[in-house]
Design a protein around this motif. Structure first.
Motif, PDB file in Angstrom:
ATOM      1  N   LEU A 123       0.834  -1.197   0.000  1.00  0.00           N
ATOM      2  CA  LEU A 123       0.000   0.000   0.000  1.00  0.00           C
ATOM      3  C   LEU A 123       0.872   1.250   0.000  1.00  0.00           C
ATOM      4  CD1 LEU A 123      -2.774   1.345   0.198  1.00  0.00           C
ATOM      5  CD2 LEU A 123      -2.616   1.130   2.696  1.00  0.00           C
ATOM      6  N   GLU A 124       1.933   1.233   0.822  1.00  0.00           N
ATOM      7  CA  GLU A 124       2.843   2.372   0.878  1.00  0.00           C
ATOM      8  C   GLU A 124       3.507   2.602  -0.475  1.00  0.00           C
ATOM      9  OE1 GLU A 124       3.779   4.532   3.622  1.00  0.00           O
ATOM     10  OE2 GLU A 124       1.848   3.759   4.288  1.00  0.00           O
ATOM     11  N   THR A 125       3.920   1.506  -1.117  1.00  0.00           N
ATOM     12  CA  THR A 125       4.538   1.608  -2.446  1.00  0.00           C
ATOM     13  C   THR A 125       3.555   2.158  -3.465  1.00  0.00           C
ATOM     14  OG1 THR A 125       5.995  -0.268  -1.969  1.00  0.00           O
ATOM     15  CG2 THR A 125       5.681   0.319  -4.285  1.00  0.00           C
ATOM     16  N   PHE A 126       2.315   1.682  -3.390  1.00  0.00           N
ATOM     17  CA  PHE A 126       1.277   2.134  -4.321  1.00  0.00           C
ATOM     18  C   PHE A 126       0.996   3.626  -4.171  1.00  0.00           C
ATOM     19  CE2 PHE A 126      -3.260   3.023  -5.056  1.00  0.00           C
ATOM     20  CZ  PHE A 126      -3.350   2.697  -6.402  1.00  0.00           C
ATOM     21  N   LEU A 127       0.984   4.122  -2.928  1.00  0.00           N
ATOM     22  CA  LEU A 127       0.640   5.518  -2.673  1.00  0.00           C
ATOM     23  C   LEU A 127       1.798   6.477  -2.909  1.00  0.00           C
ATOM     24  CD1 LEU A 127      -1.487   5.128   0.592  1.00  0.00           C
ATOM     25  CD2 LEU A 127      -2.327   5.576  -1.716  1.00  0.00           C
ATOM     26  N   THR A 128       3.018   5.963  -3.024  1.00  0.00           N
ATOM     27  CA  THR A 128       4.184   6.819  -3.236  1.00  0.00           C
ATOM     28  C   THR A 128       4.199   7.354  -4.665  1.00  0.00           C
ATOM     29  OG1 THR A 128       5.472   5.551  -1.629  1.00  0.00           O
ATOM     30  CG2 THR A 128       6.695   6.933  -3.187  1.00  0.00           C
ATOM     31  N   PRO A 129       4.288   8.681  -4.852  1.00  0.00           N
ATOM     32  CA  PRO A 129       4.343   9.254  -6.205  1.00  0.00           C
ATOM     33  C   PRO A 129       5.531   8.714  -6.991  1.00  0.00           C
ATOM     34  CG  PRO A 129       3.912  10.968  -4.583  1.00  0.00           C
ATOM     35  CD  PRO A 129       4.260   9.733  -3.812  1.00  0.00           C
ATOM     36  N   SER A 130       5.345   8.526  -8.265  1.00  0.00           N
ATOM     37  CA  SER A 130       6.402   8.008  -9.133  1.00  0.00           C
ATOM     38  C   SER A 130       7.401   9.109  -9.478  1.00  0.00           C
ATOM     39  CB  SER A 130       5.786   7.443 -10.415  1.00  0.00           C
ATOM     40  OG  SER A 130       6.787   6.983 -11.293  1.00  0.00           O
ATOM     41  N   ASP A 131       8.698   8.776  -9.449  1.00  0.00           N
ATOM     42  CA  ASP A 131       9.749   9.737  -9.790  1.00  0.00           C
ATOM     43  C   ASP A 131       9.784  10.029 -11.285  1.00  0.00           C
ATOM     44  OD1 ASP A 131      10.539   9.932  -7.147  1.00  0.00           O
ATOM     45  OD2 ASP A 131      11.942   8.252  -7.323  1.00  0.00           O
ATOM     46  N   THR A 132       9.371   9.067 -12.075  1.00  0.00           N
ATOM     47  CA  THR A 132       9.333   9.228 -13.526  1.00  0.00           C
ATOM     48  C   THR A 132       7.940   8.887 -14.029  1.00  0.00           C
ATOM     49  OG1 THR A 132      10.080   6.933 -13.845  1.00  0.00           O
ATOM     50  CG2 THR A 132      11.776   8.658 -13.788  1.00  0.00           C
TER      51      THR A 132
END
Length: 300
Positions: free
Chosen positions: A22-31
C-alpha cells in the motif's frame, strides 16, 4: 488458545506485506508511469462523463428545459454561491494535479491537464444550467470557477507550492427548517444548500511566508467569510419577517492546522491528511460583522 495465537502470528507478516504494498502504491512516481497516468485519465474521464449524464438525467430532468439563456445572479446569496464555485474548482484542480503528480507527470502537465479539471467539469455543468428554465448560464459562475483554478495554478507558478489553502467549515442553523426547499432538509442537504451555516476560509501557512522565524510548519492563520439571516437568494419582506433578522456578512479571524505538514512517514496517513485538509480545524475565532464583534471559543 494456541490455535488463535498461531493464526495471529501467521497474519502478522501478511499484514506487513500488505501495508508495504500500500505504501509503495501511494508513493508518487519519480518518472512517468504510463499505467498510472492512463488509469488516472480513464478514471477522471469516466467520473466526468457519468456525473454529467447523471446530472442531466436525475437533476435537470426535474425542471423544464429551455433554449440556452444567460442570467445574472451575481447579487444572490451575498455571493456565497460564487465562493462555492471557487472552492469546488480549486479542490477539483488540486486533486487532478496531485493524481498526475502521483503518476509521475511533469509539473507543466499537472497544471495544464490536472489543475484545470475543476474548471472544465464545472463549465460543462454551467452549460447544462443554460438549457434549464430553472437556472441559466451565469458568467459570474464561470468567473468564480476560473478564480478557483487560478488560485491553485497561480501559487504553483509563483511559489511551487500551496501557501494559501482554500478550506470549508459548516454548522447547522435555524434557517433550513424555515425554508427546506431552498436550504435543504437533513444534515447532508444542508451542508450543500444552507449558506448560513457555511464558512469559506483562506488559510495562510505562516512558516512559508515567514521562514526566518521559528513558526511550526503546520500552523496556519485563517480568514473566513460567511453570512447569516438568508432564506432566499435575494432579500425580500418575507425573508426579514420570518427571520426577524437582517441579512449580513460575517468575517472571521482564526488559526488553523495544515494537515499536510504533520510529520509522518506513512504515505497512507499523508493521503488521509490531504483529503481532510479541505476542512478548517476548529479554533478560537473572532467574528466581525455590522452587528459588532463576537469571540467564539470554537467556530465550525
Amino acid at each position: 488458545m494456541v490455535k488463535p495465537l498461531k493464526c495471529v502470528l501467521f497474519l502478522i507478516p501478511l499484514l506487513s506485506l500488505s501495508q508495504s504494498r500500500l505504501e509503495t502504491f501511494l508513493t508518487p512516481s519519480d518518472t512517468l508511469n504510463i499505467t498510472r497516468r492512463n488509469t488516472v485519465i480513464i478514471s477522471e474521464a469516466s467520473f466526468v462523463t457519468i456525473s454529467l449524464i447523471g446530472l442531466n438525467q436525475l437533476w435537470y430532468s426535474d425542471f423544464e428545459r429551455s433554449k440556452f439563456h444567460v442570467i445574472n445572479d451575481n447579487n444572490q446569496w451575498l455571493q456565497m454561491d460564487k465562493l462555492g464555485h471557487v472552492f469546488a474548482s480549486y479542490q477539483m484542480g488540486r486533486v487532478g494535479a496531485e493524481l498526475l503528480n502521483w503518476s509521475g507527470v511533469s509539473k507543466k502537465g499537472q497544471l495544464i491537464y490536472g489543475a484545470t479539471l475543476g474548471l472544465g467539469f464545472l463549465t460543462a455543468v454551467e452549460i447544462l444550467d443554460g438549457y434549464s428554465a430553472e437556472w441559466g448560464y451565469s458568467w459570474g459562475d464561470i468567473a468564480a470557477n476560473a478564480l478557483g483554478t487560478g488560485l491553485y495554478v497561480g501559487q504553483e507558478l509563483l511559489w511551487n507550492e500551496q501557501r494559501i489553502h482554500l478550506k470549508f467549515s459548516f454548522h447547522k442553523t435555524k434557517y433550513a427548517g424555515l425554508n427546506p426547499d431552498k436550504l435543504g432538509e437533513g444534515f447532508f442537504e444542508e451542508i450543500l444548500k444552507d449558506y448560513n451555516g457555511q464558512t469559506y476560509w483562506l488559510s495562510f501557512n505562516l512558516h512559508t511566508f515567514f521562514k526566518e522565524f521559528n513558526i511550526p510548519k503546520w500552523l496556519n492563520f485563517a480568514v473566513g467569510y460567511s453570512v447569516d439571516g438568508m432564506l432566499q437568494g435575494v432579500e425580500d419582506i418575507d425573508n426579514n419577517l420570518l427571520t426577524n433578522n437582517n441579512r449580513r456578512r460575517q468575517f472571521y479571524l482564526s488559526f488553523d492546522v495544515n494537515l499536510n505538514e504533520l510529520k509522518t512517514n506513512s504515505r497512507f496517513l499523508k493521503s488521509i491528511f490531504s483529503v481532510f485538509n479541505v476542512i478548517k480545524v476548529p479554533f478560537p475565532t473572532l467574528e466581525l460583522s455590522k452587528n459588532g464583534s463576537v469571540f467564539h471559543l470554537l467556530h465550525y
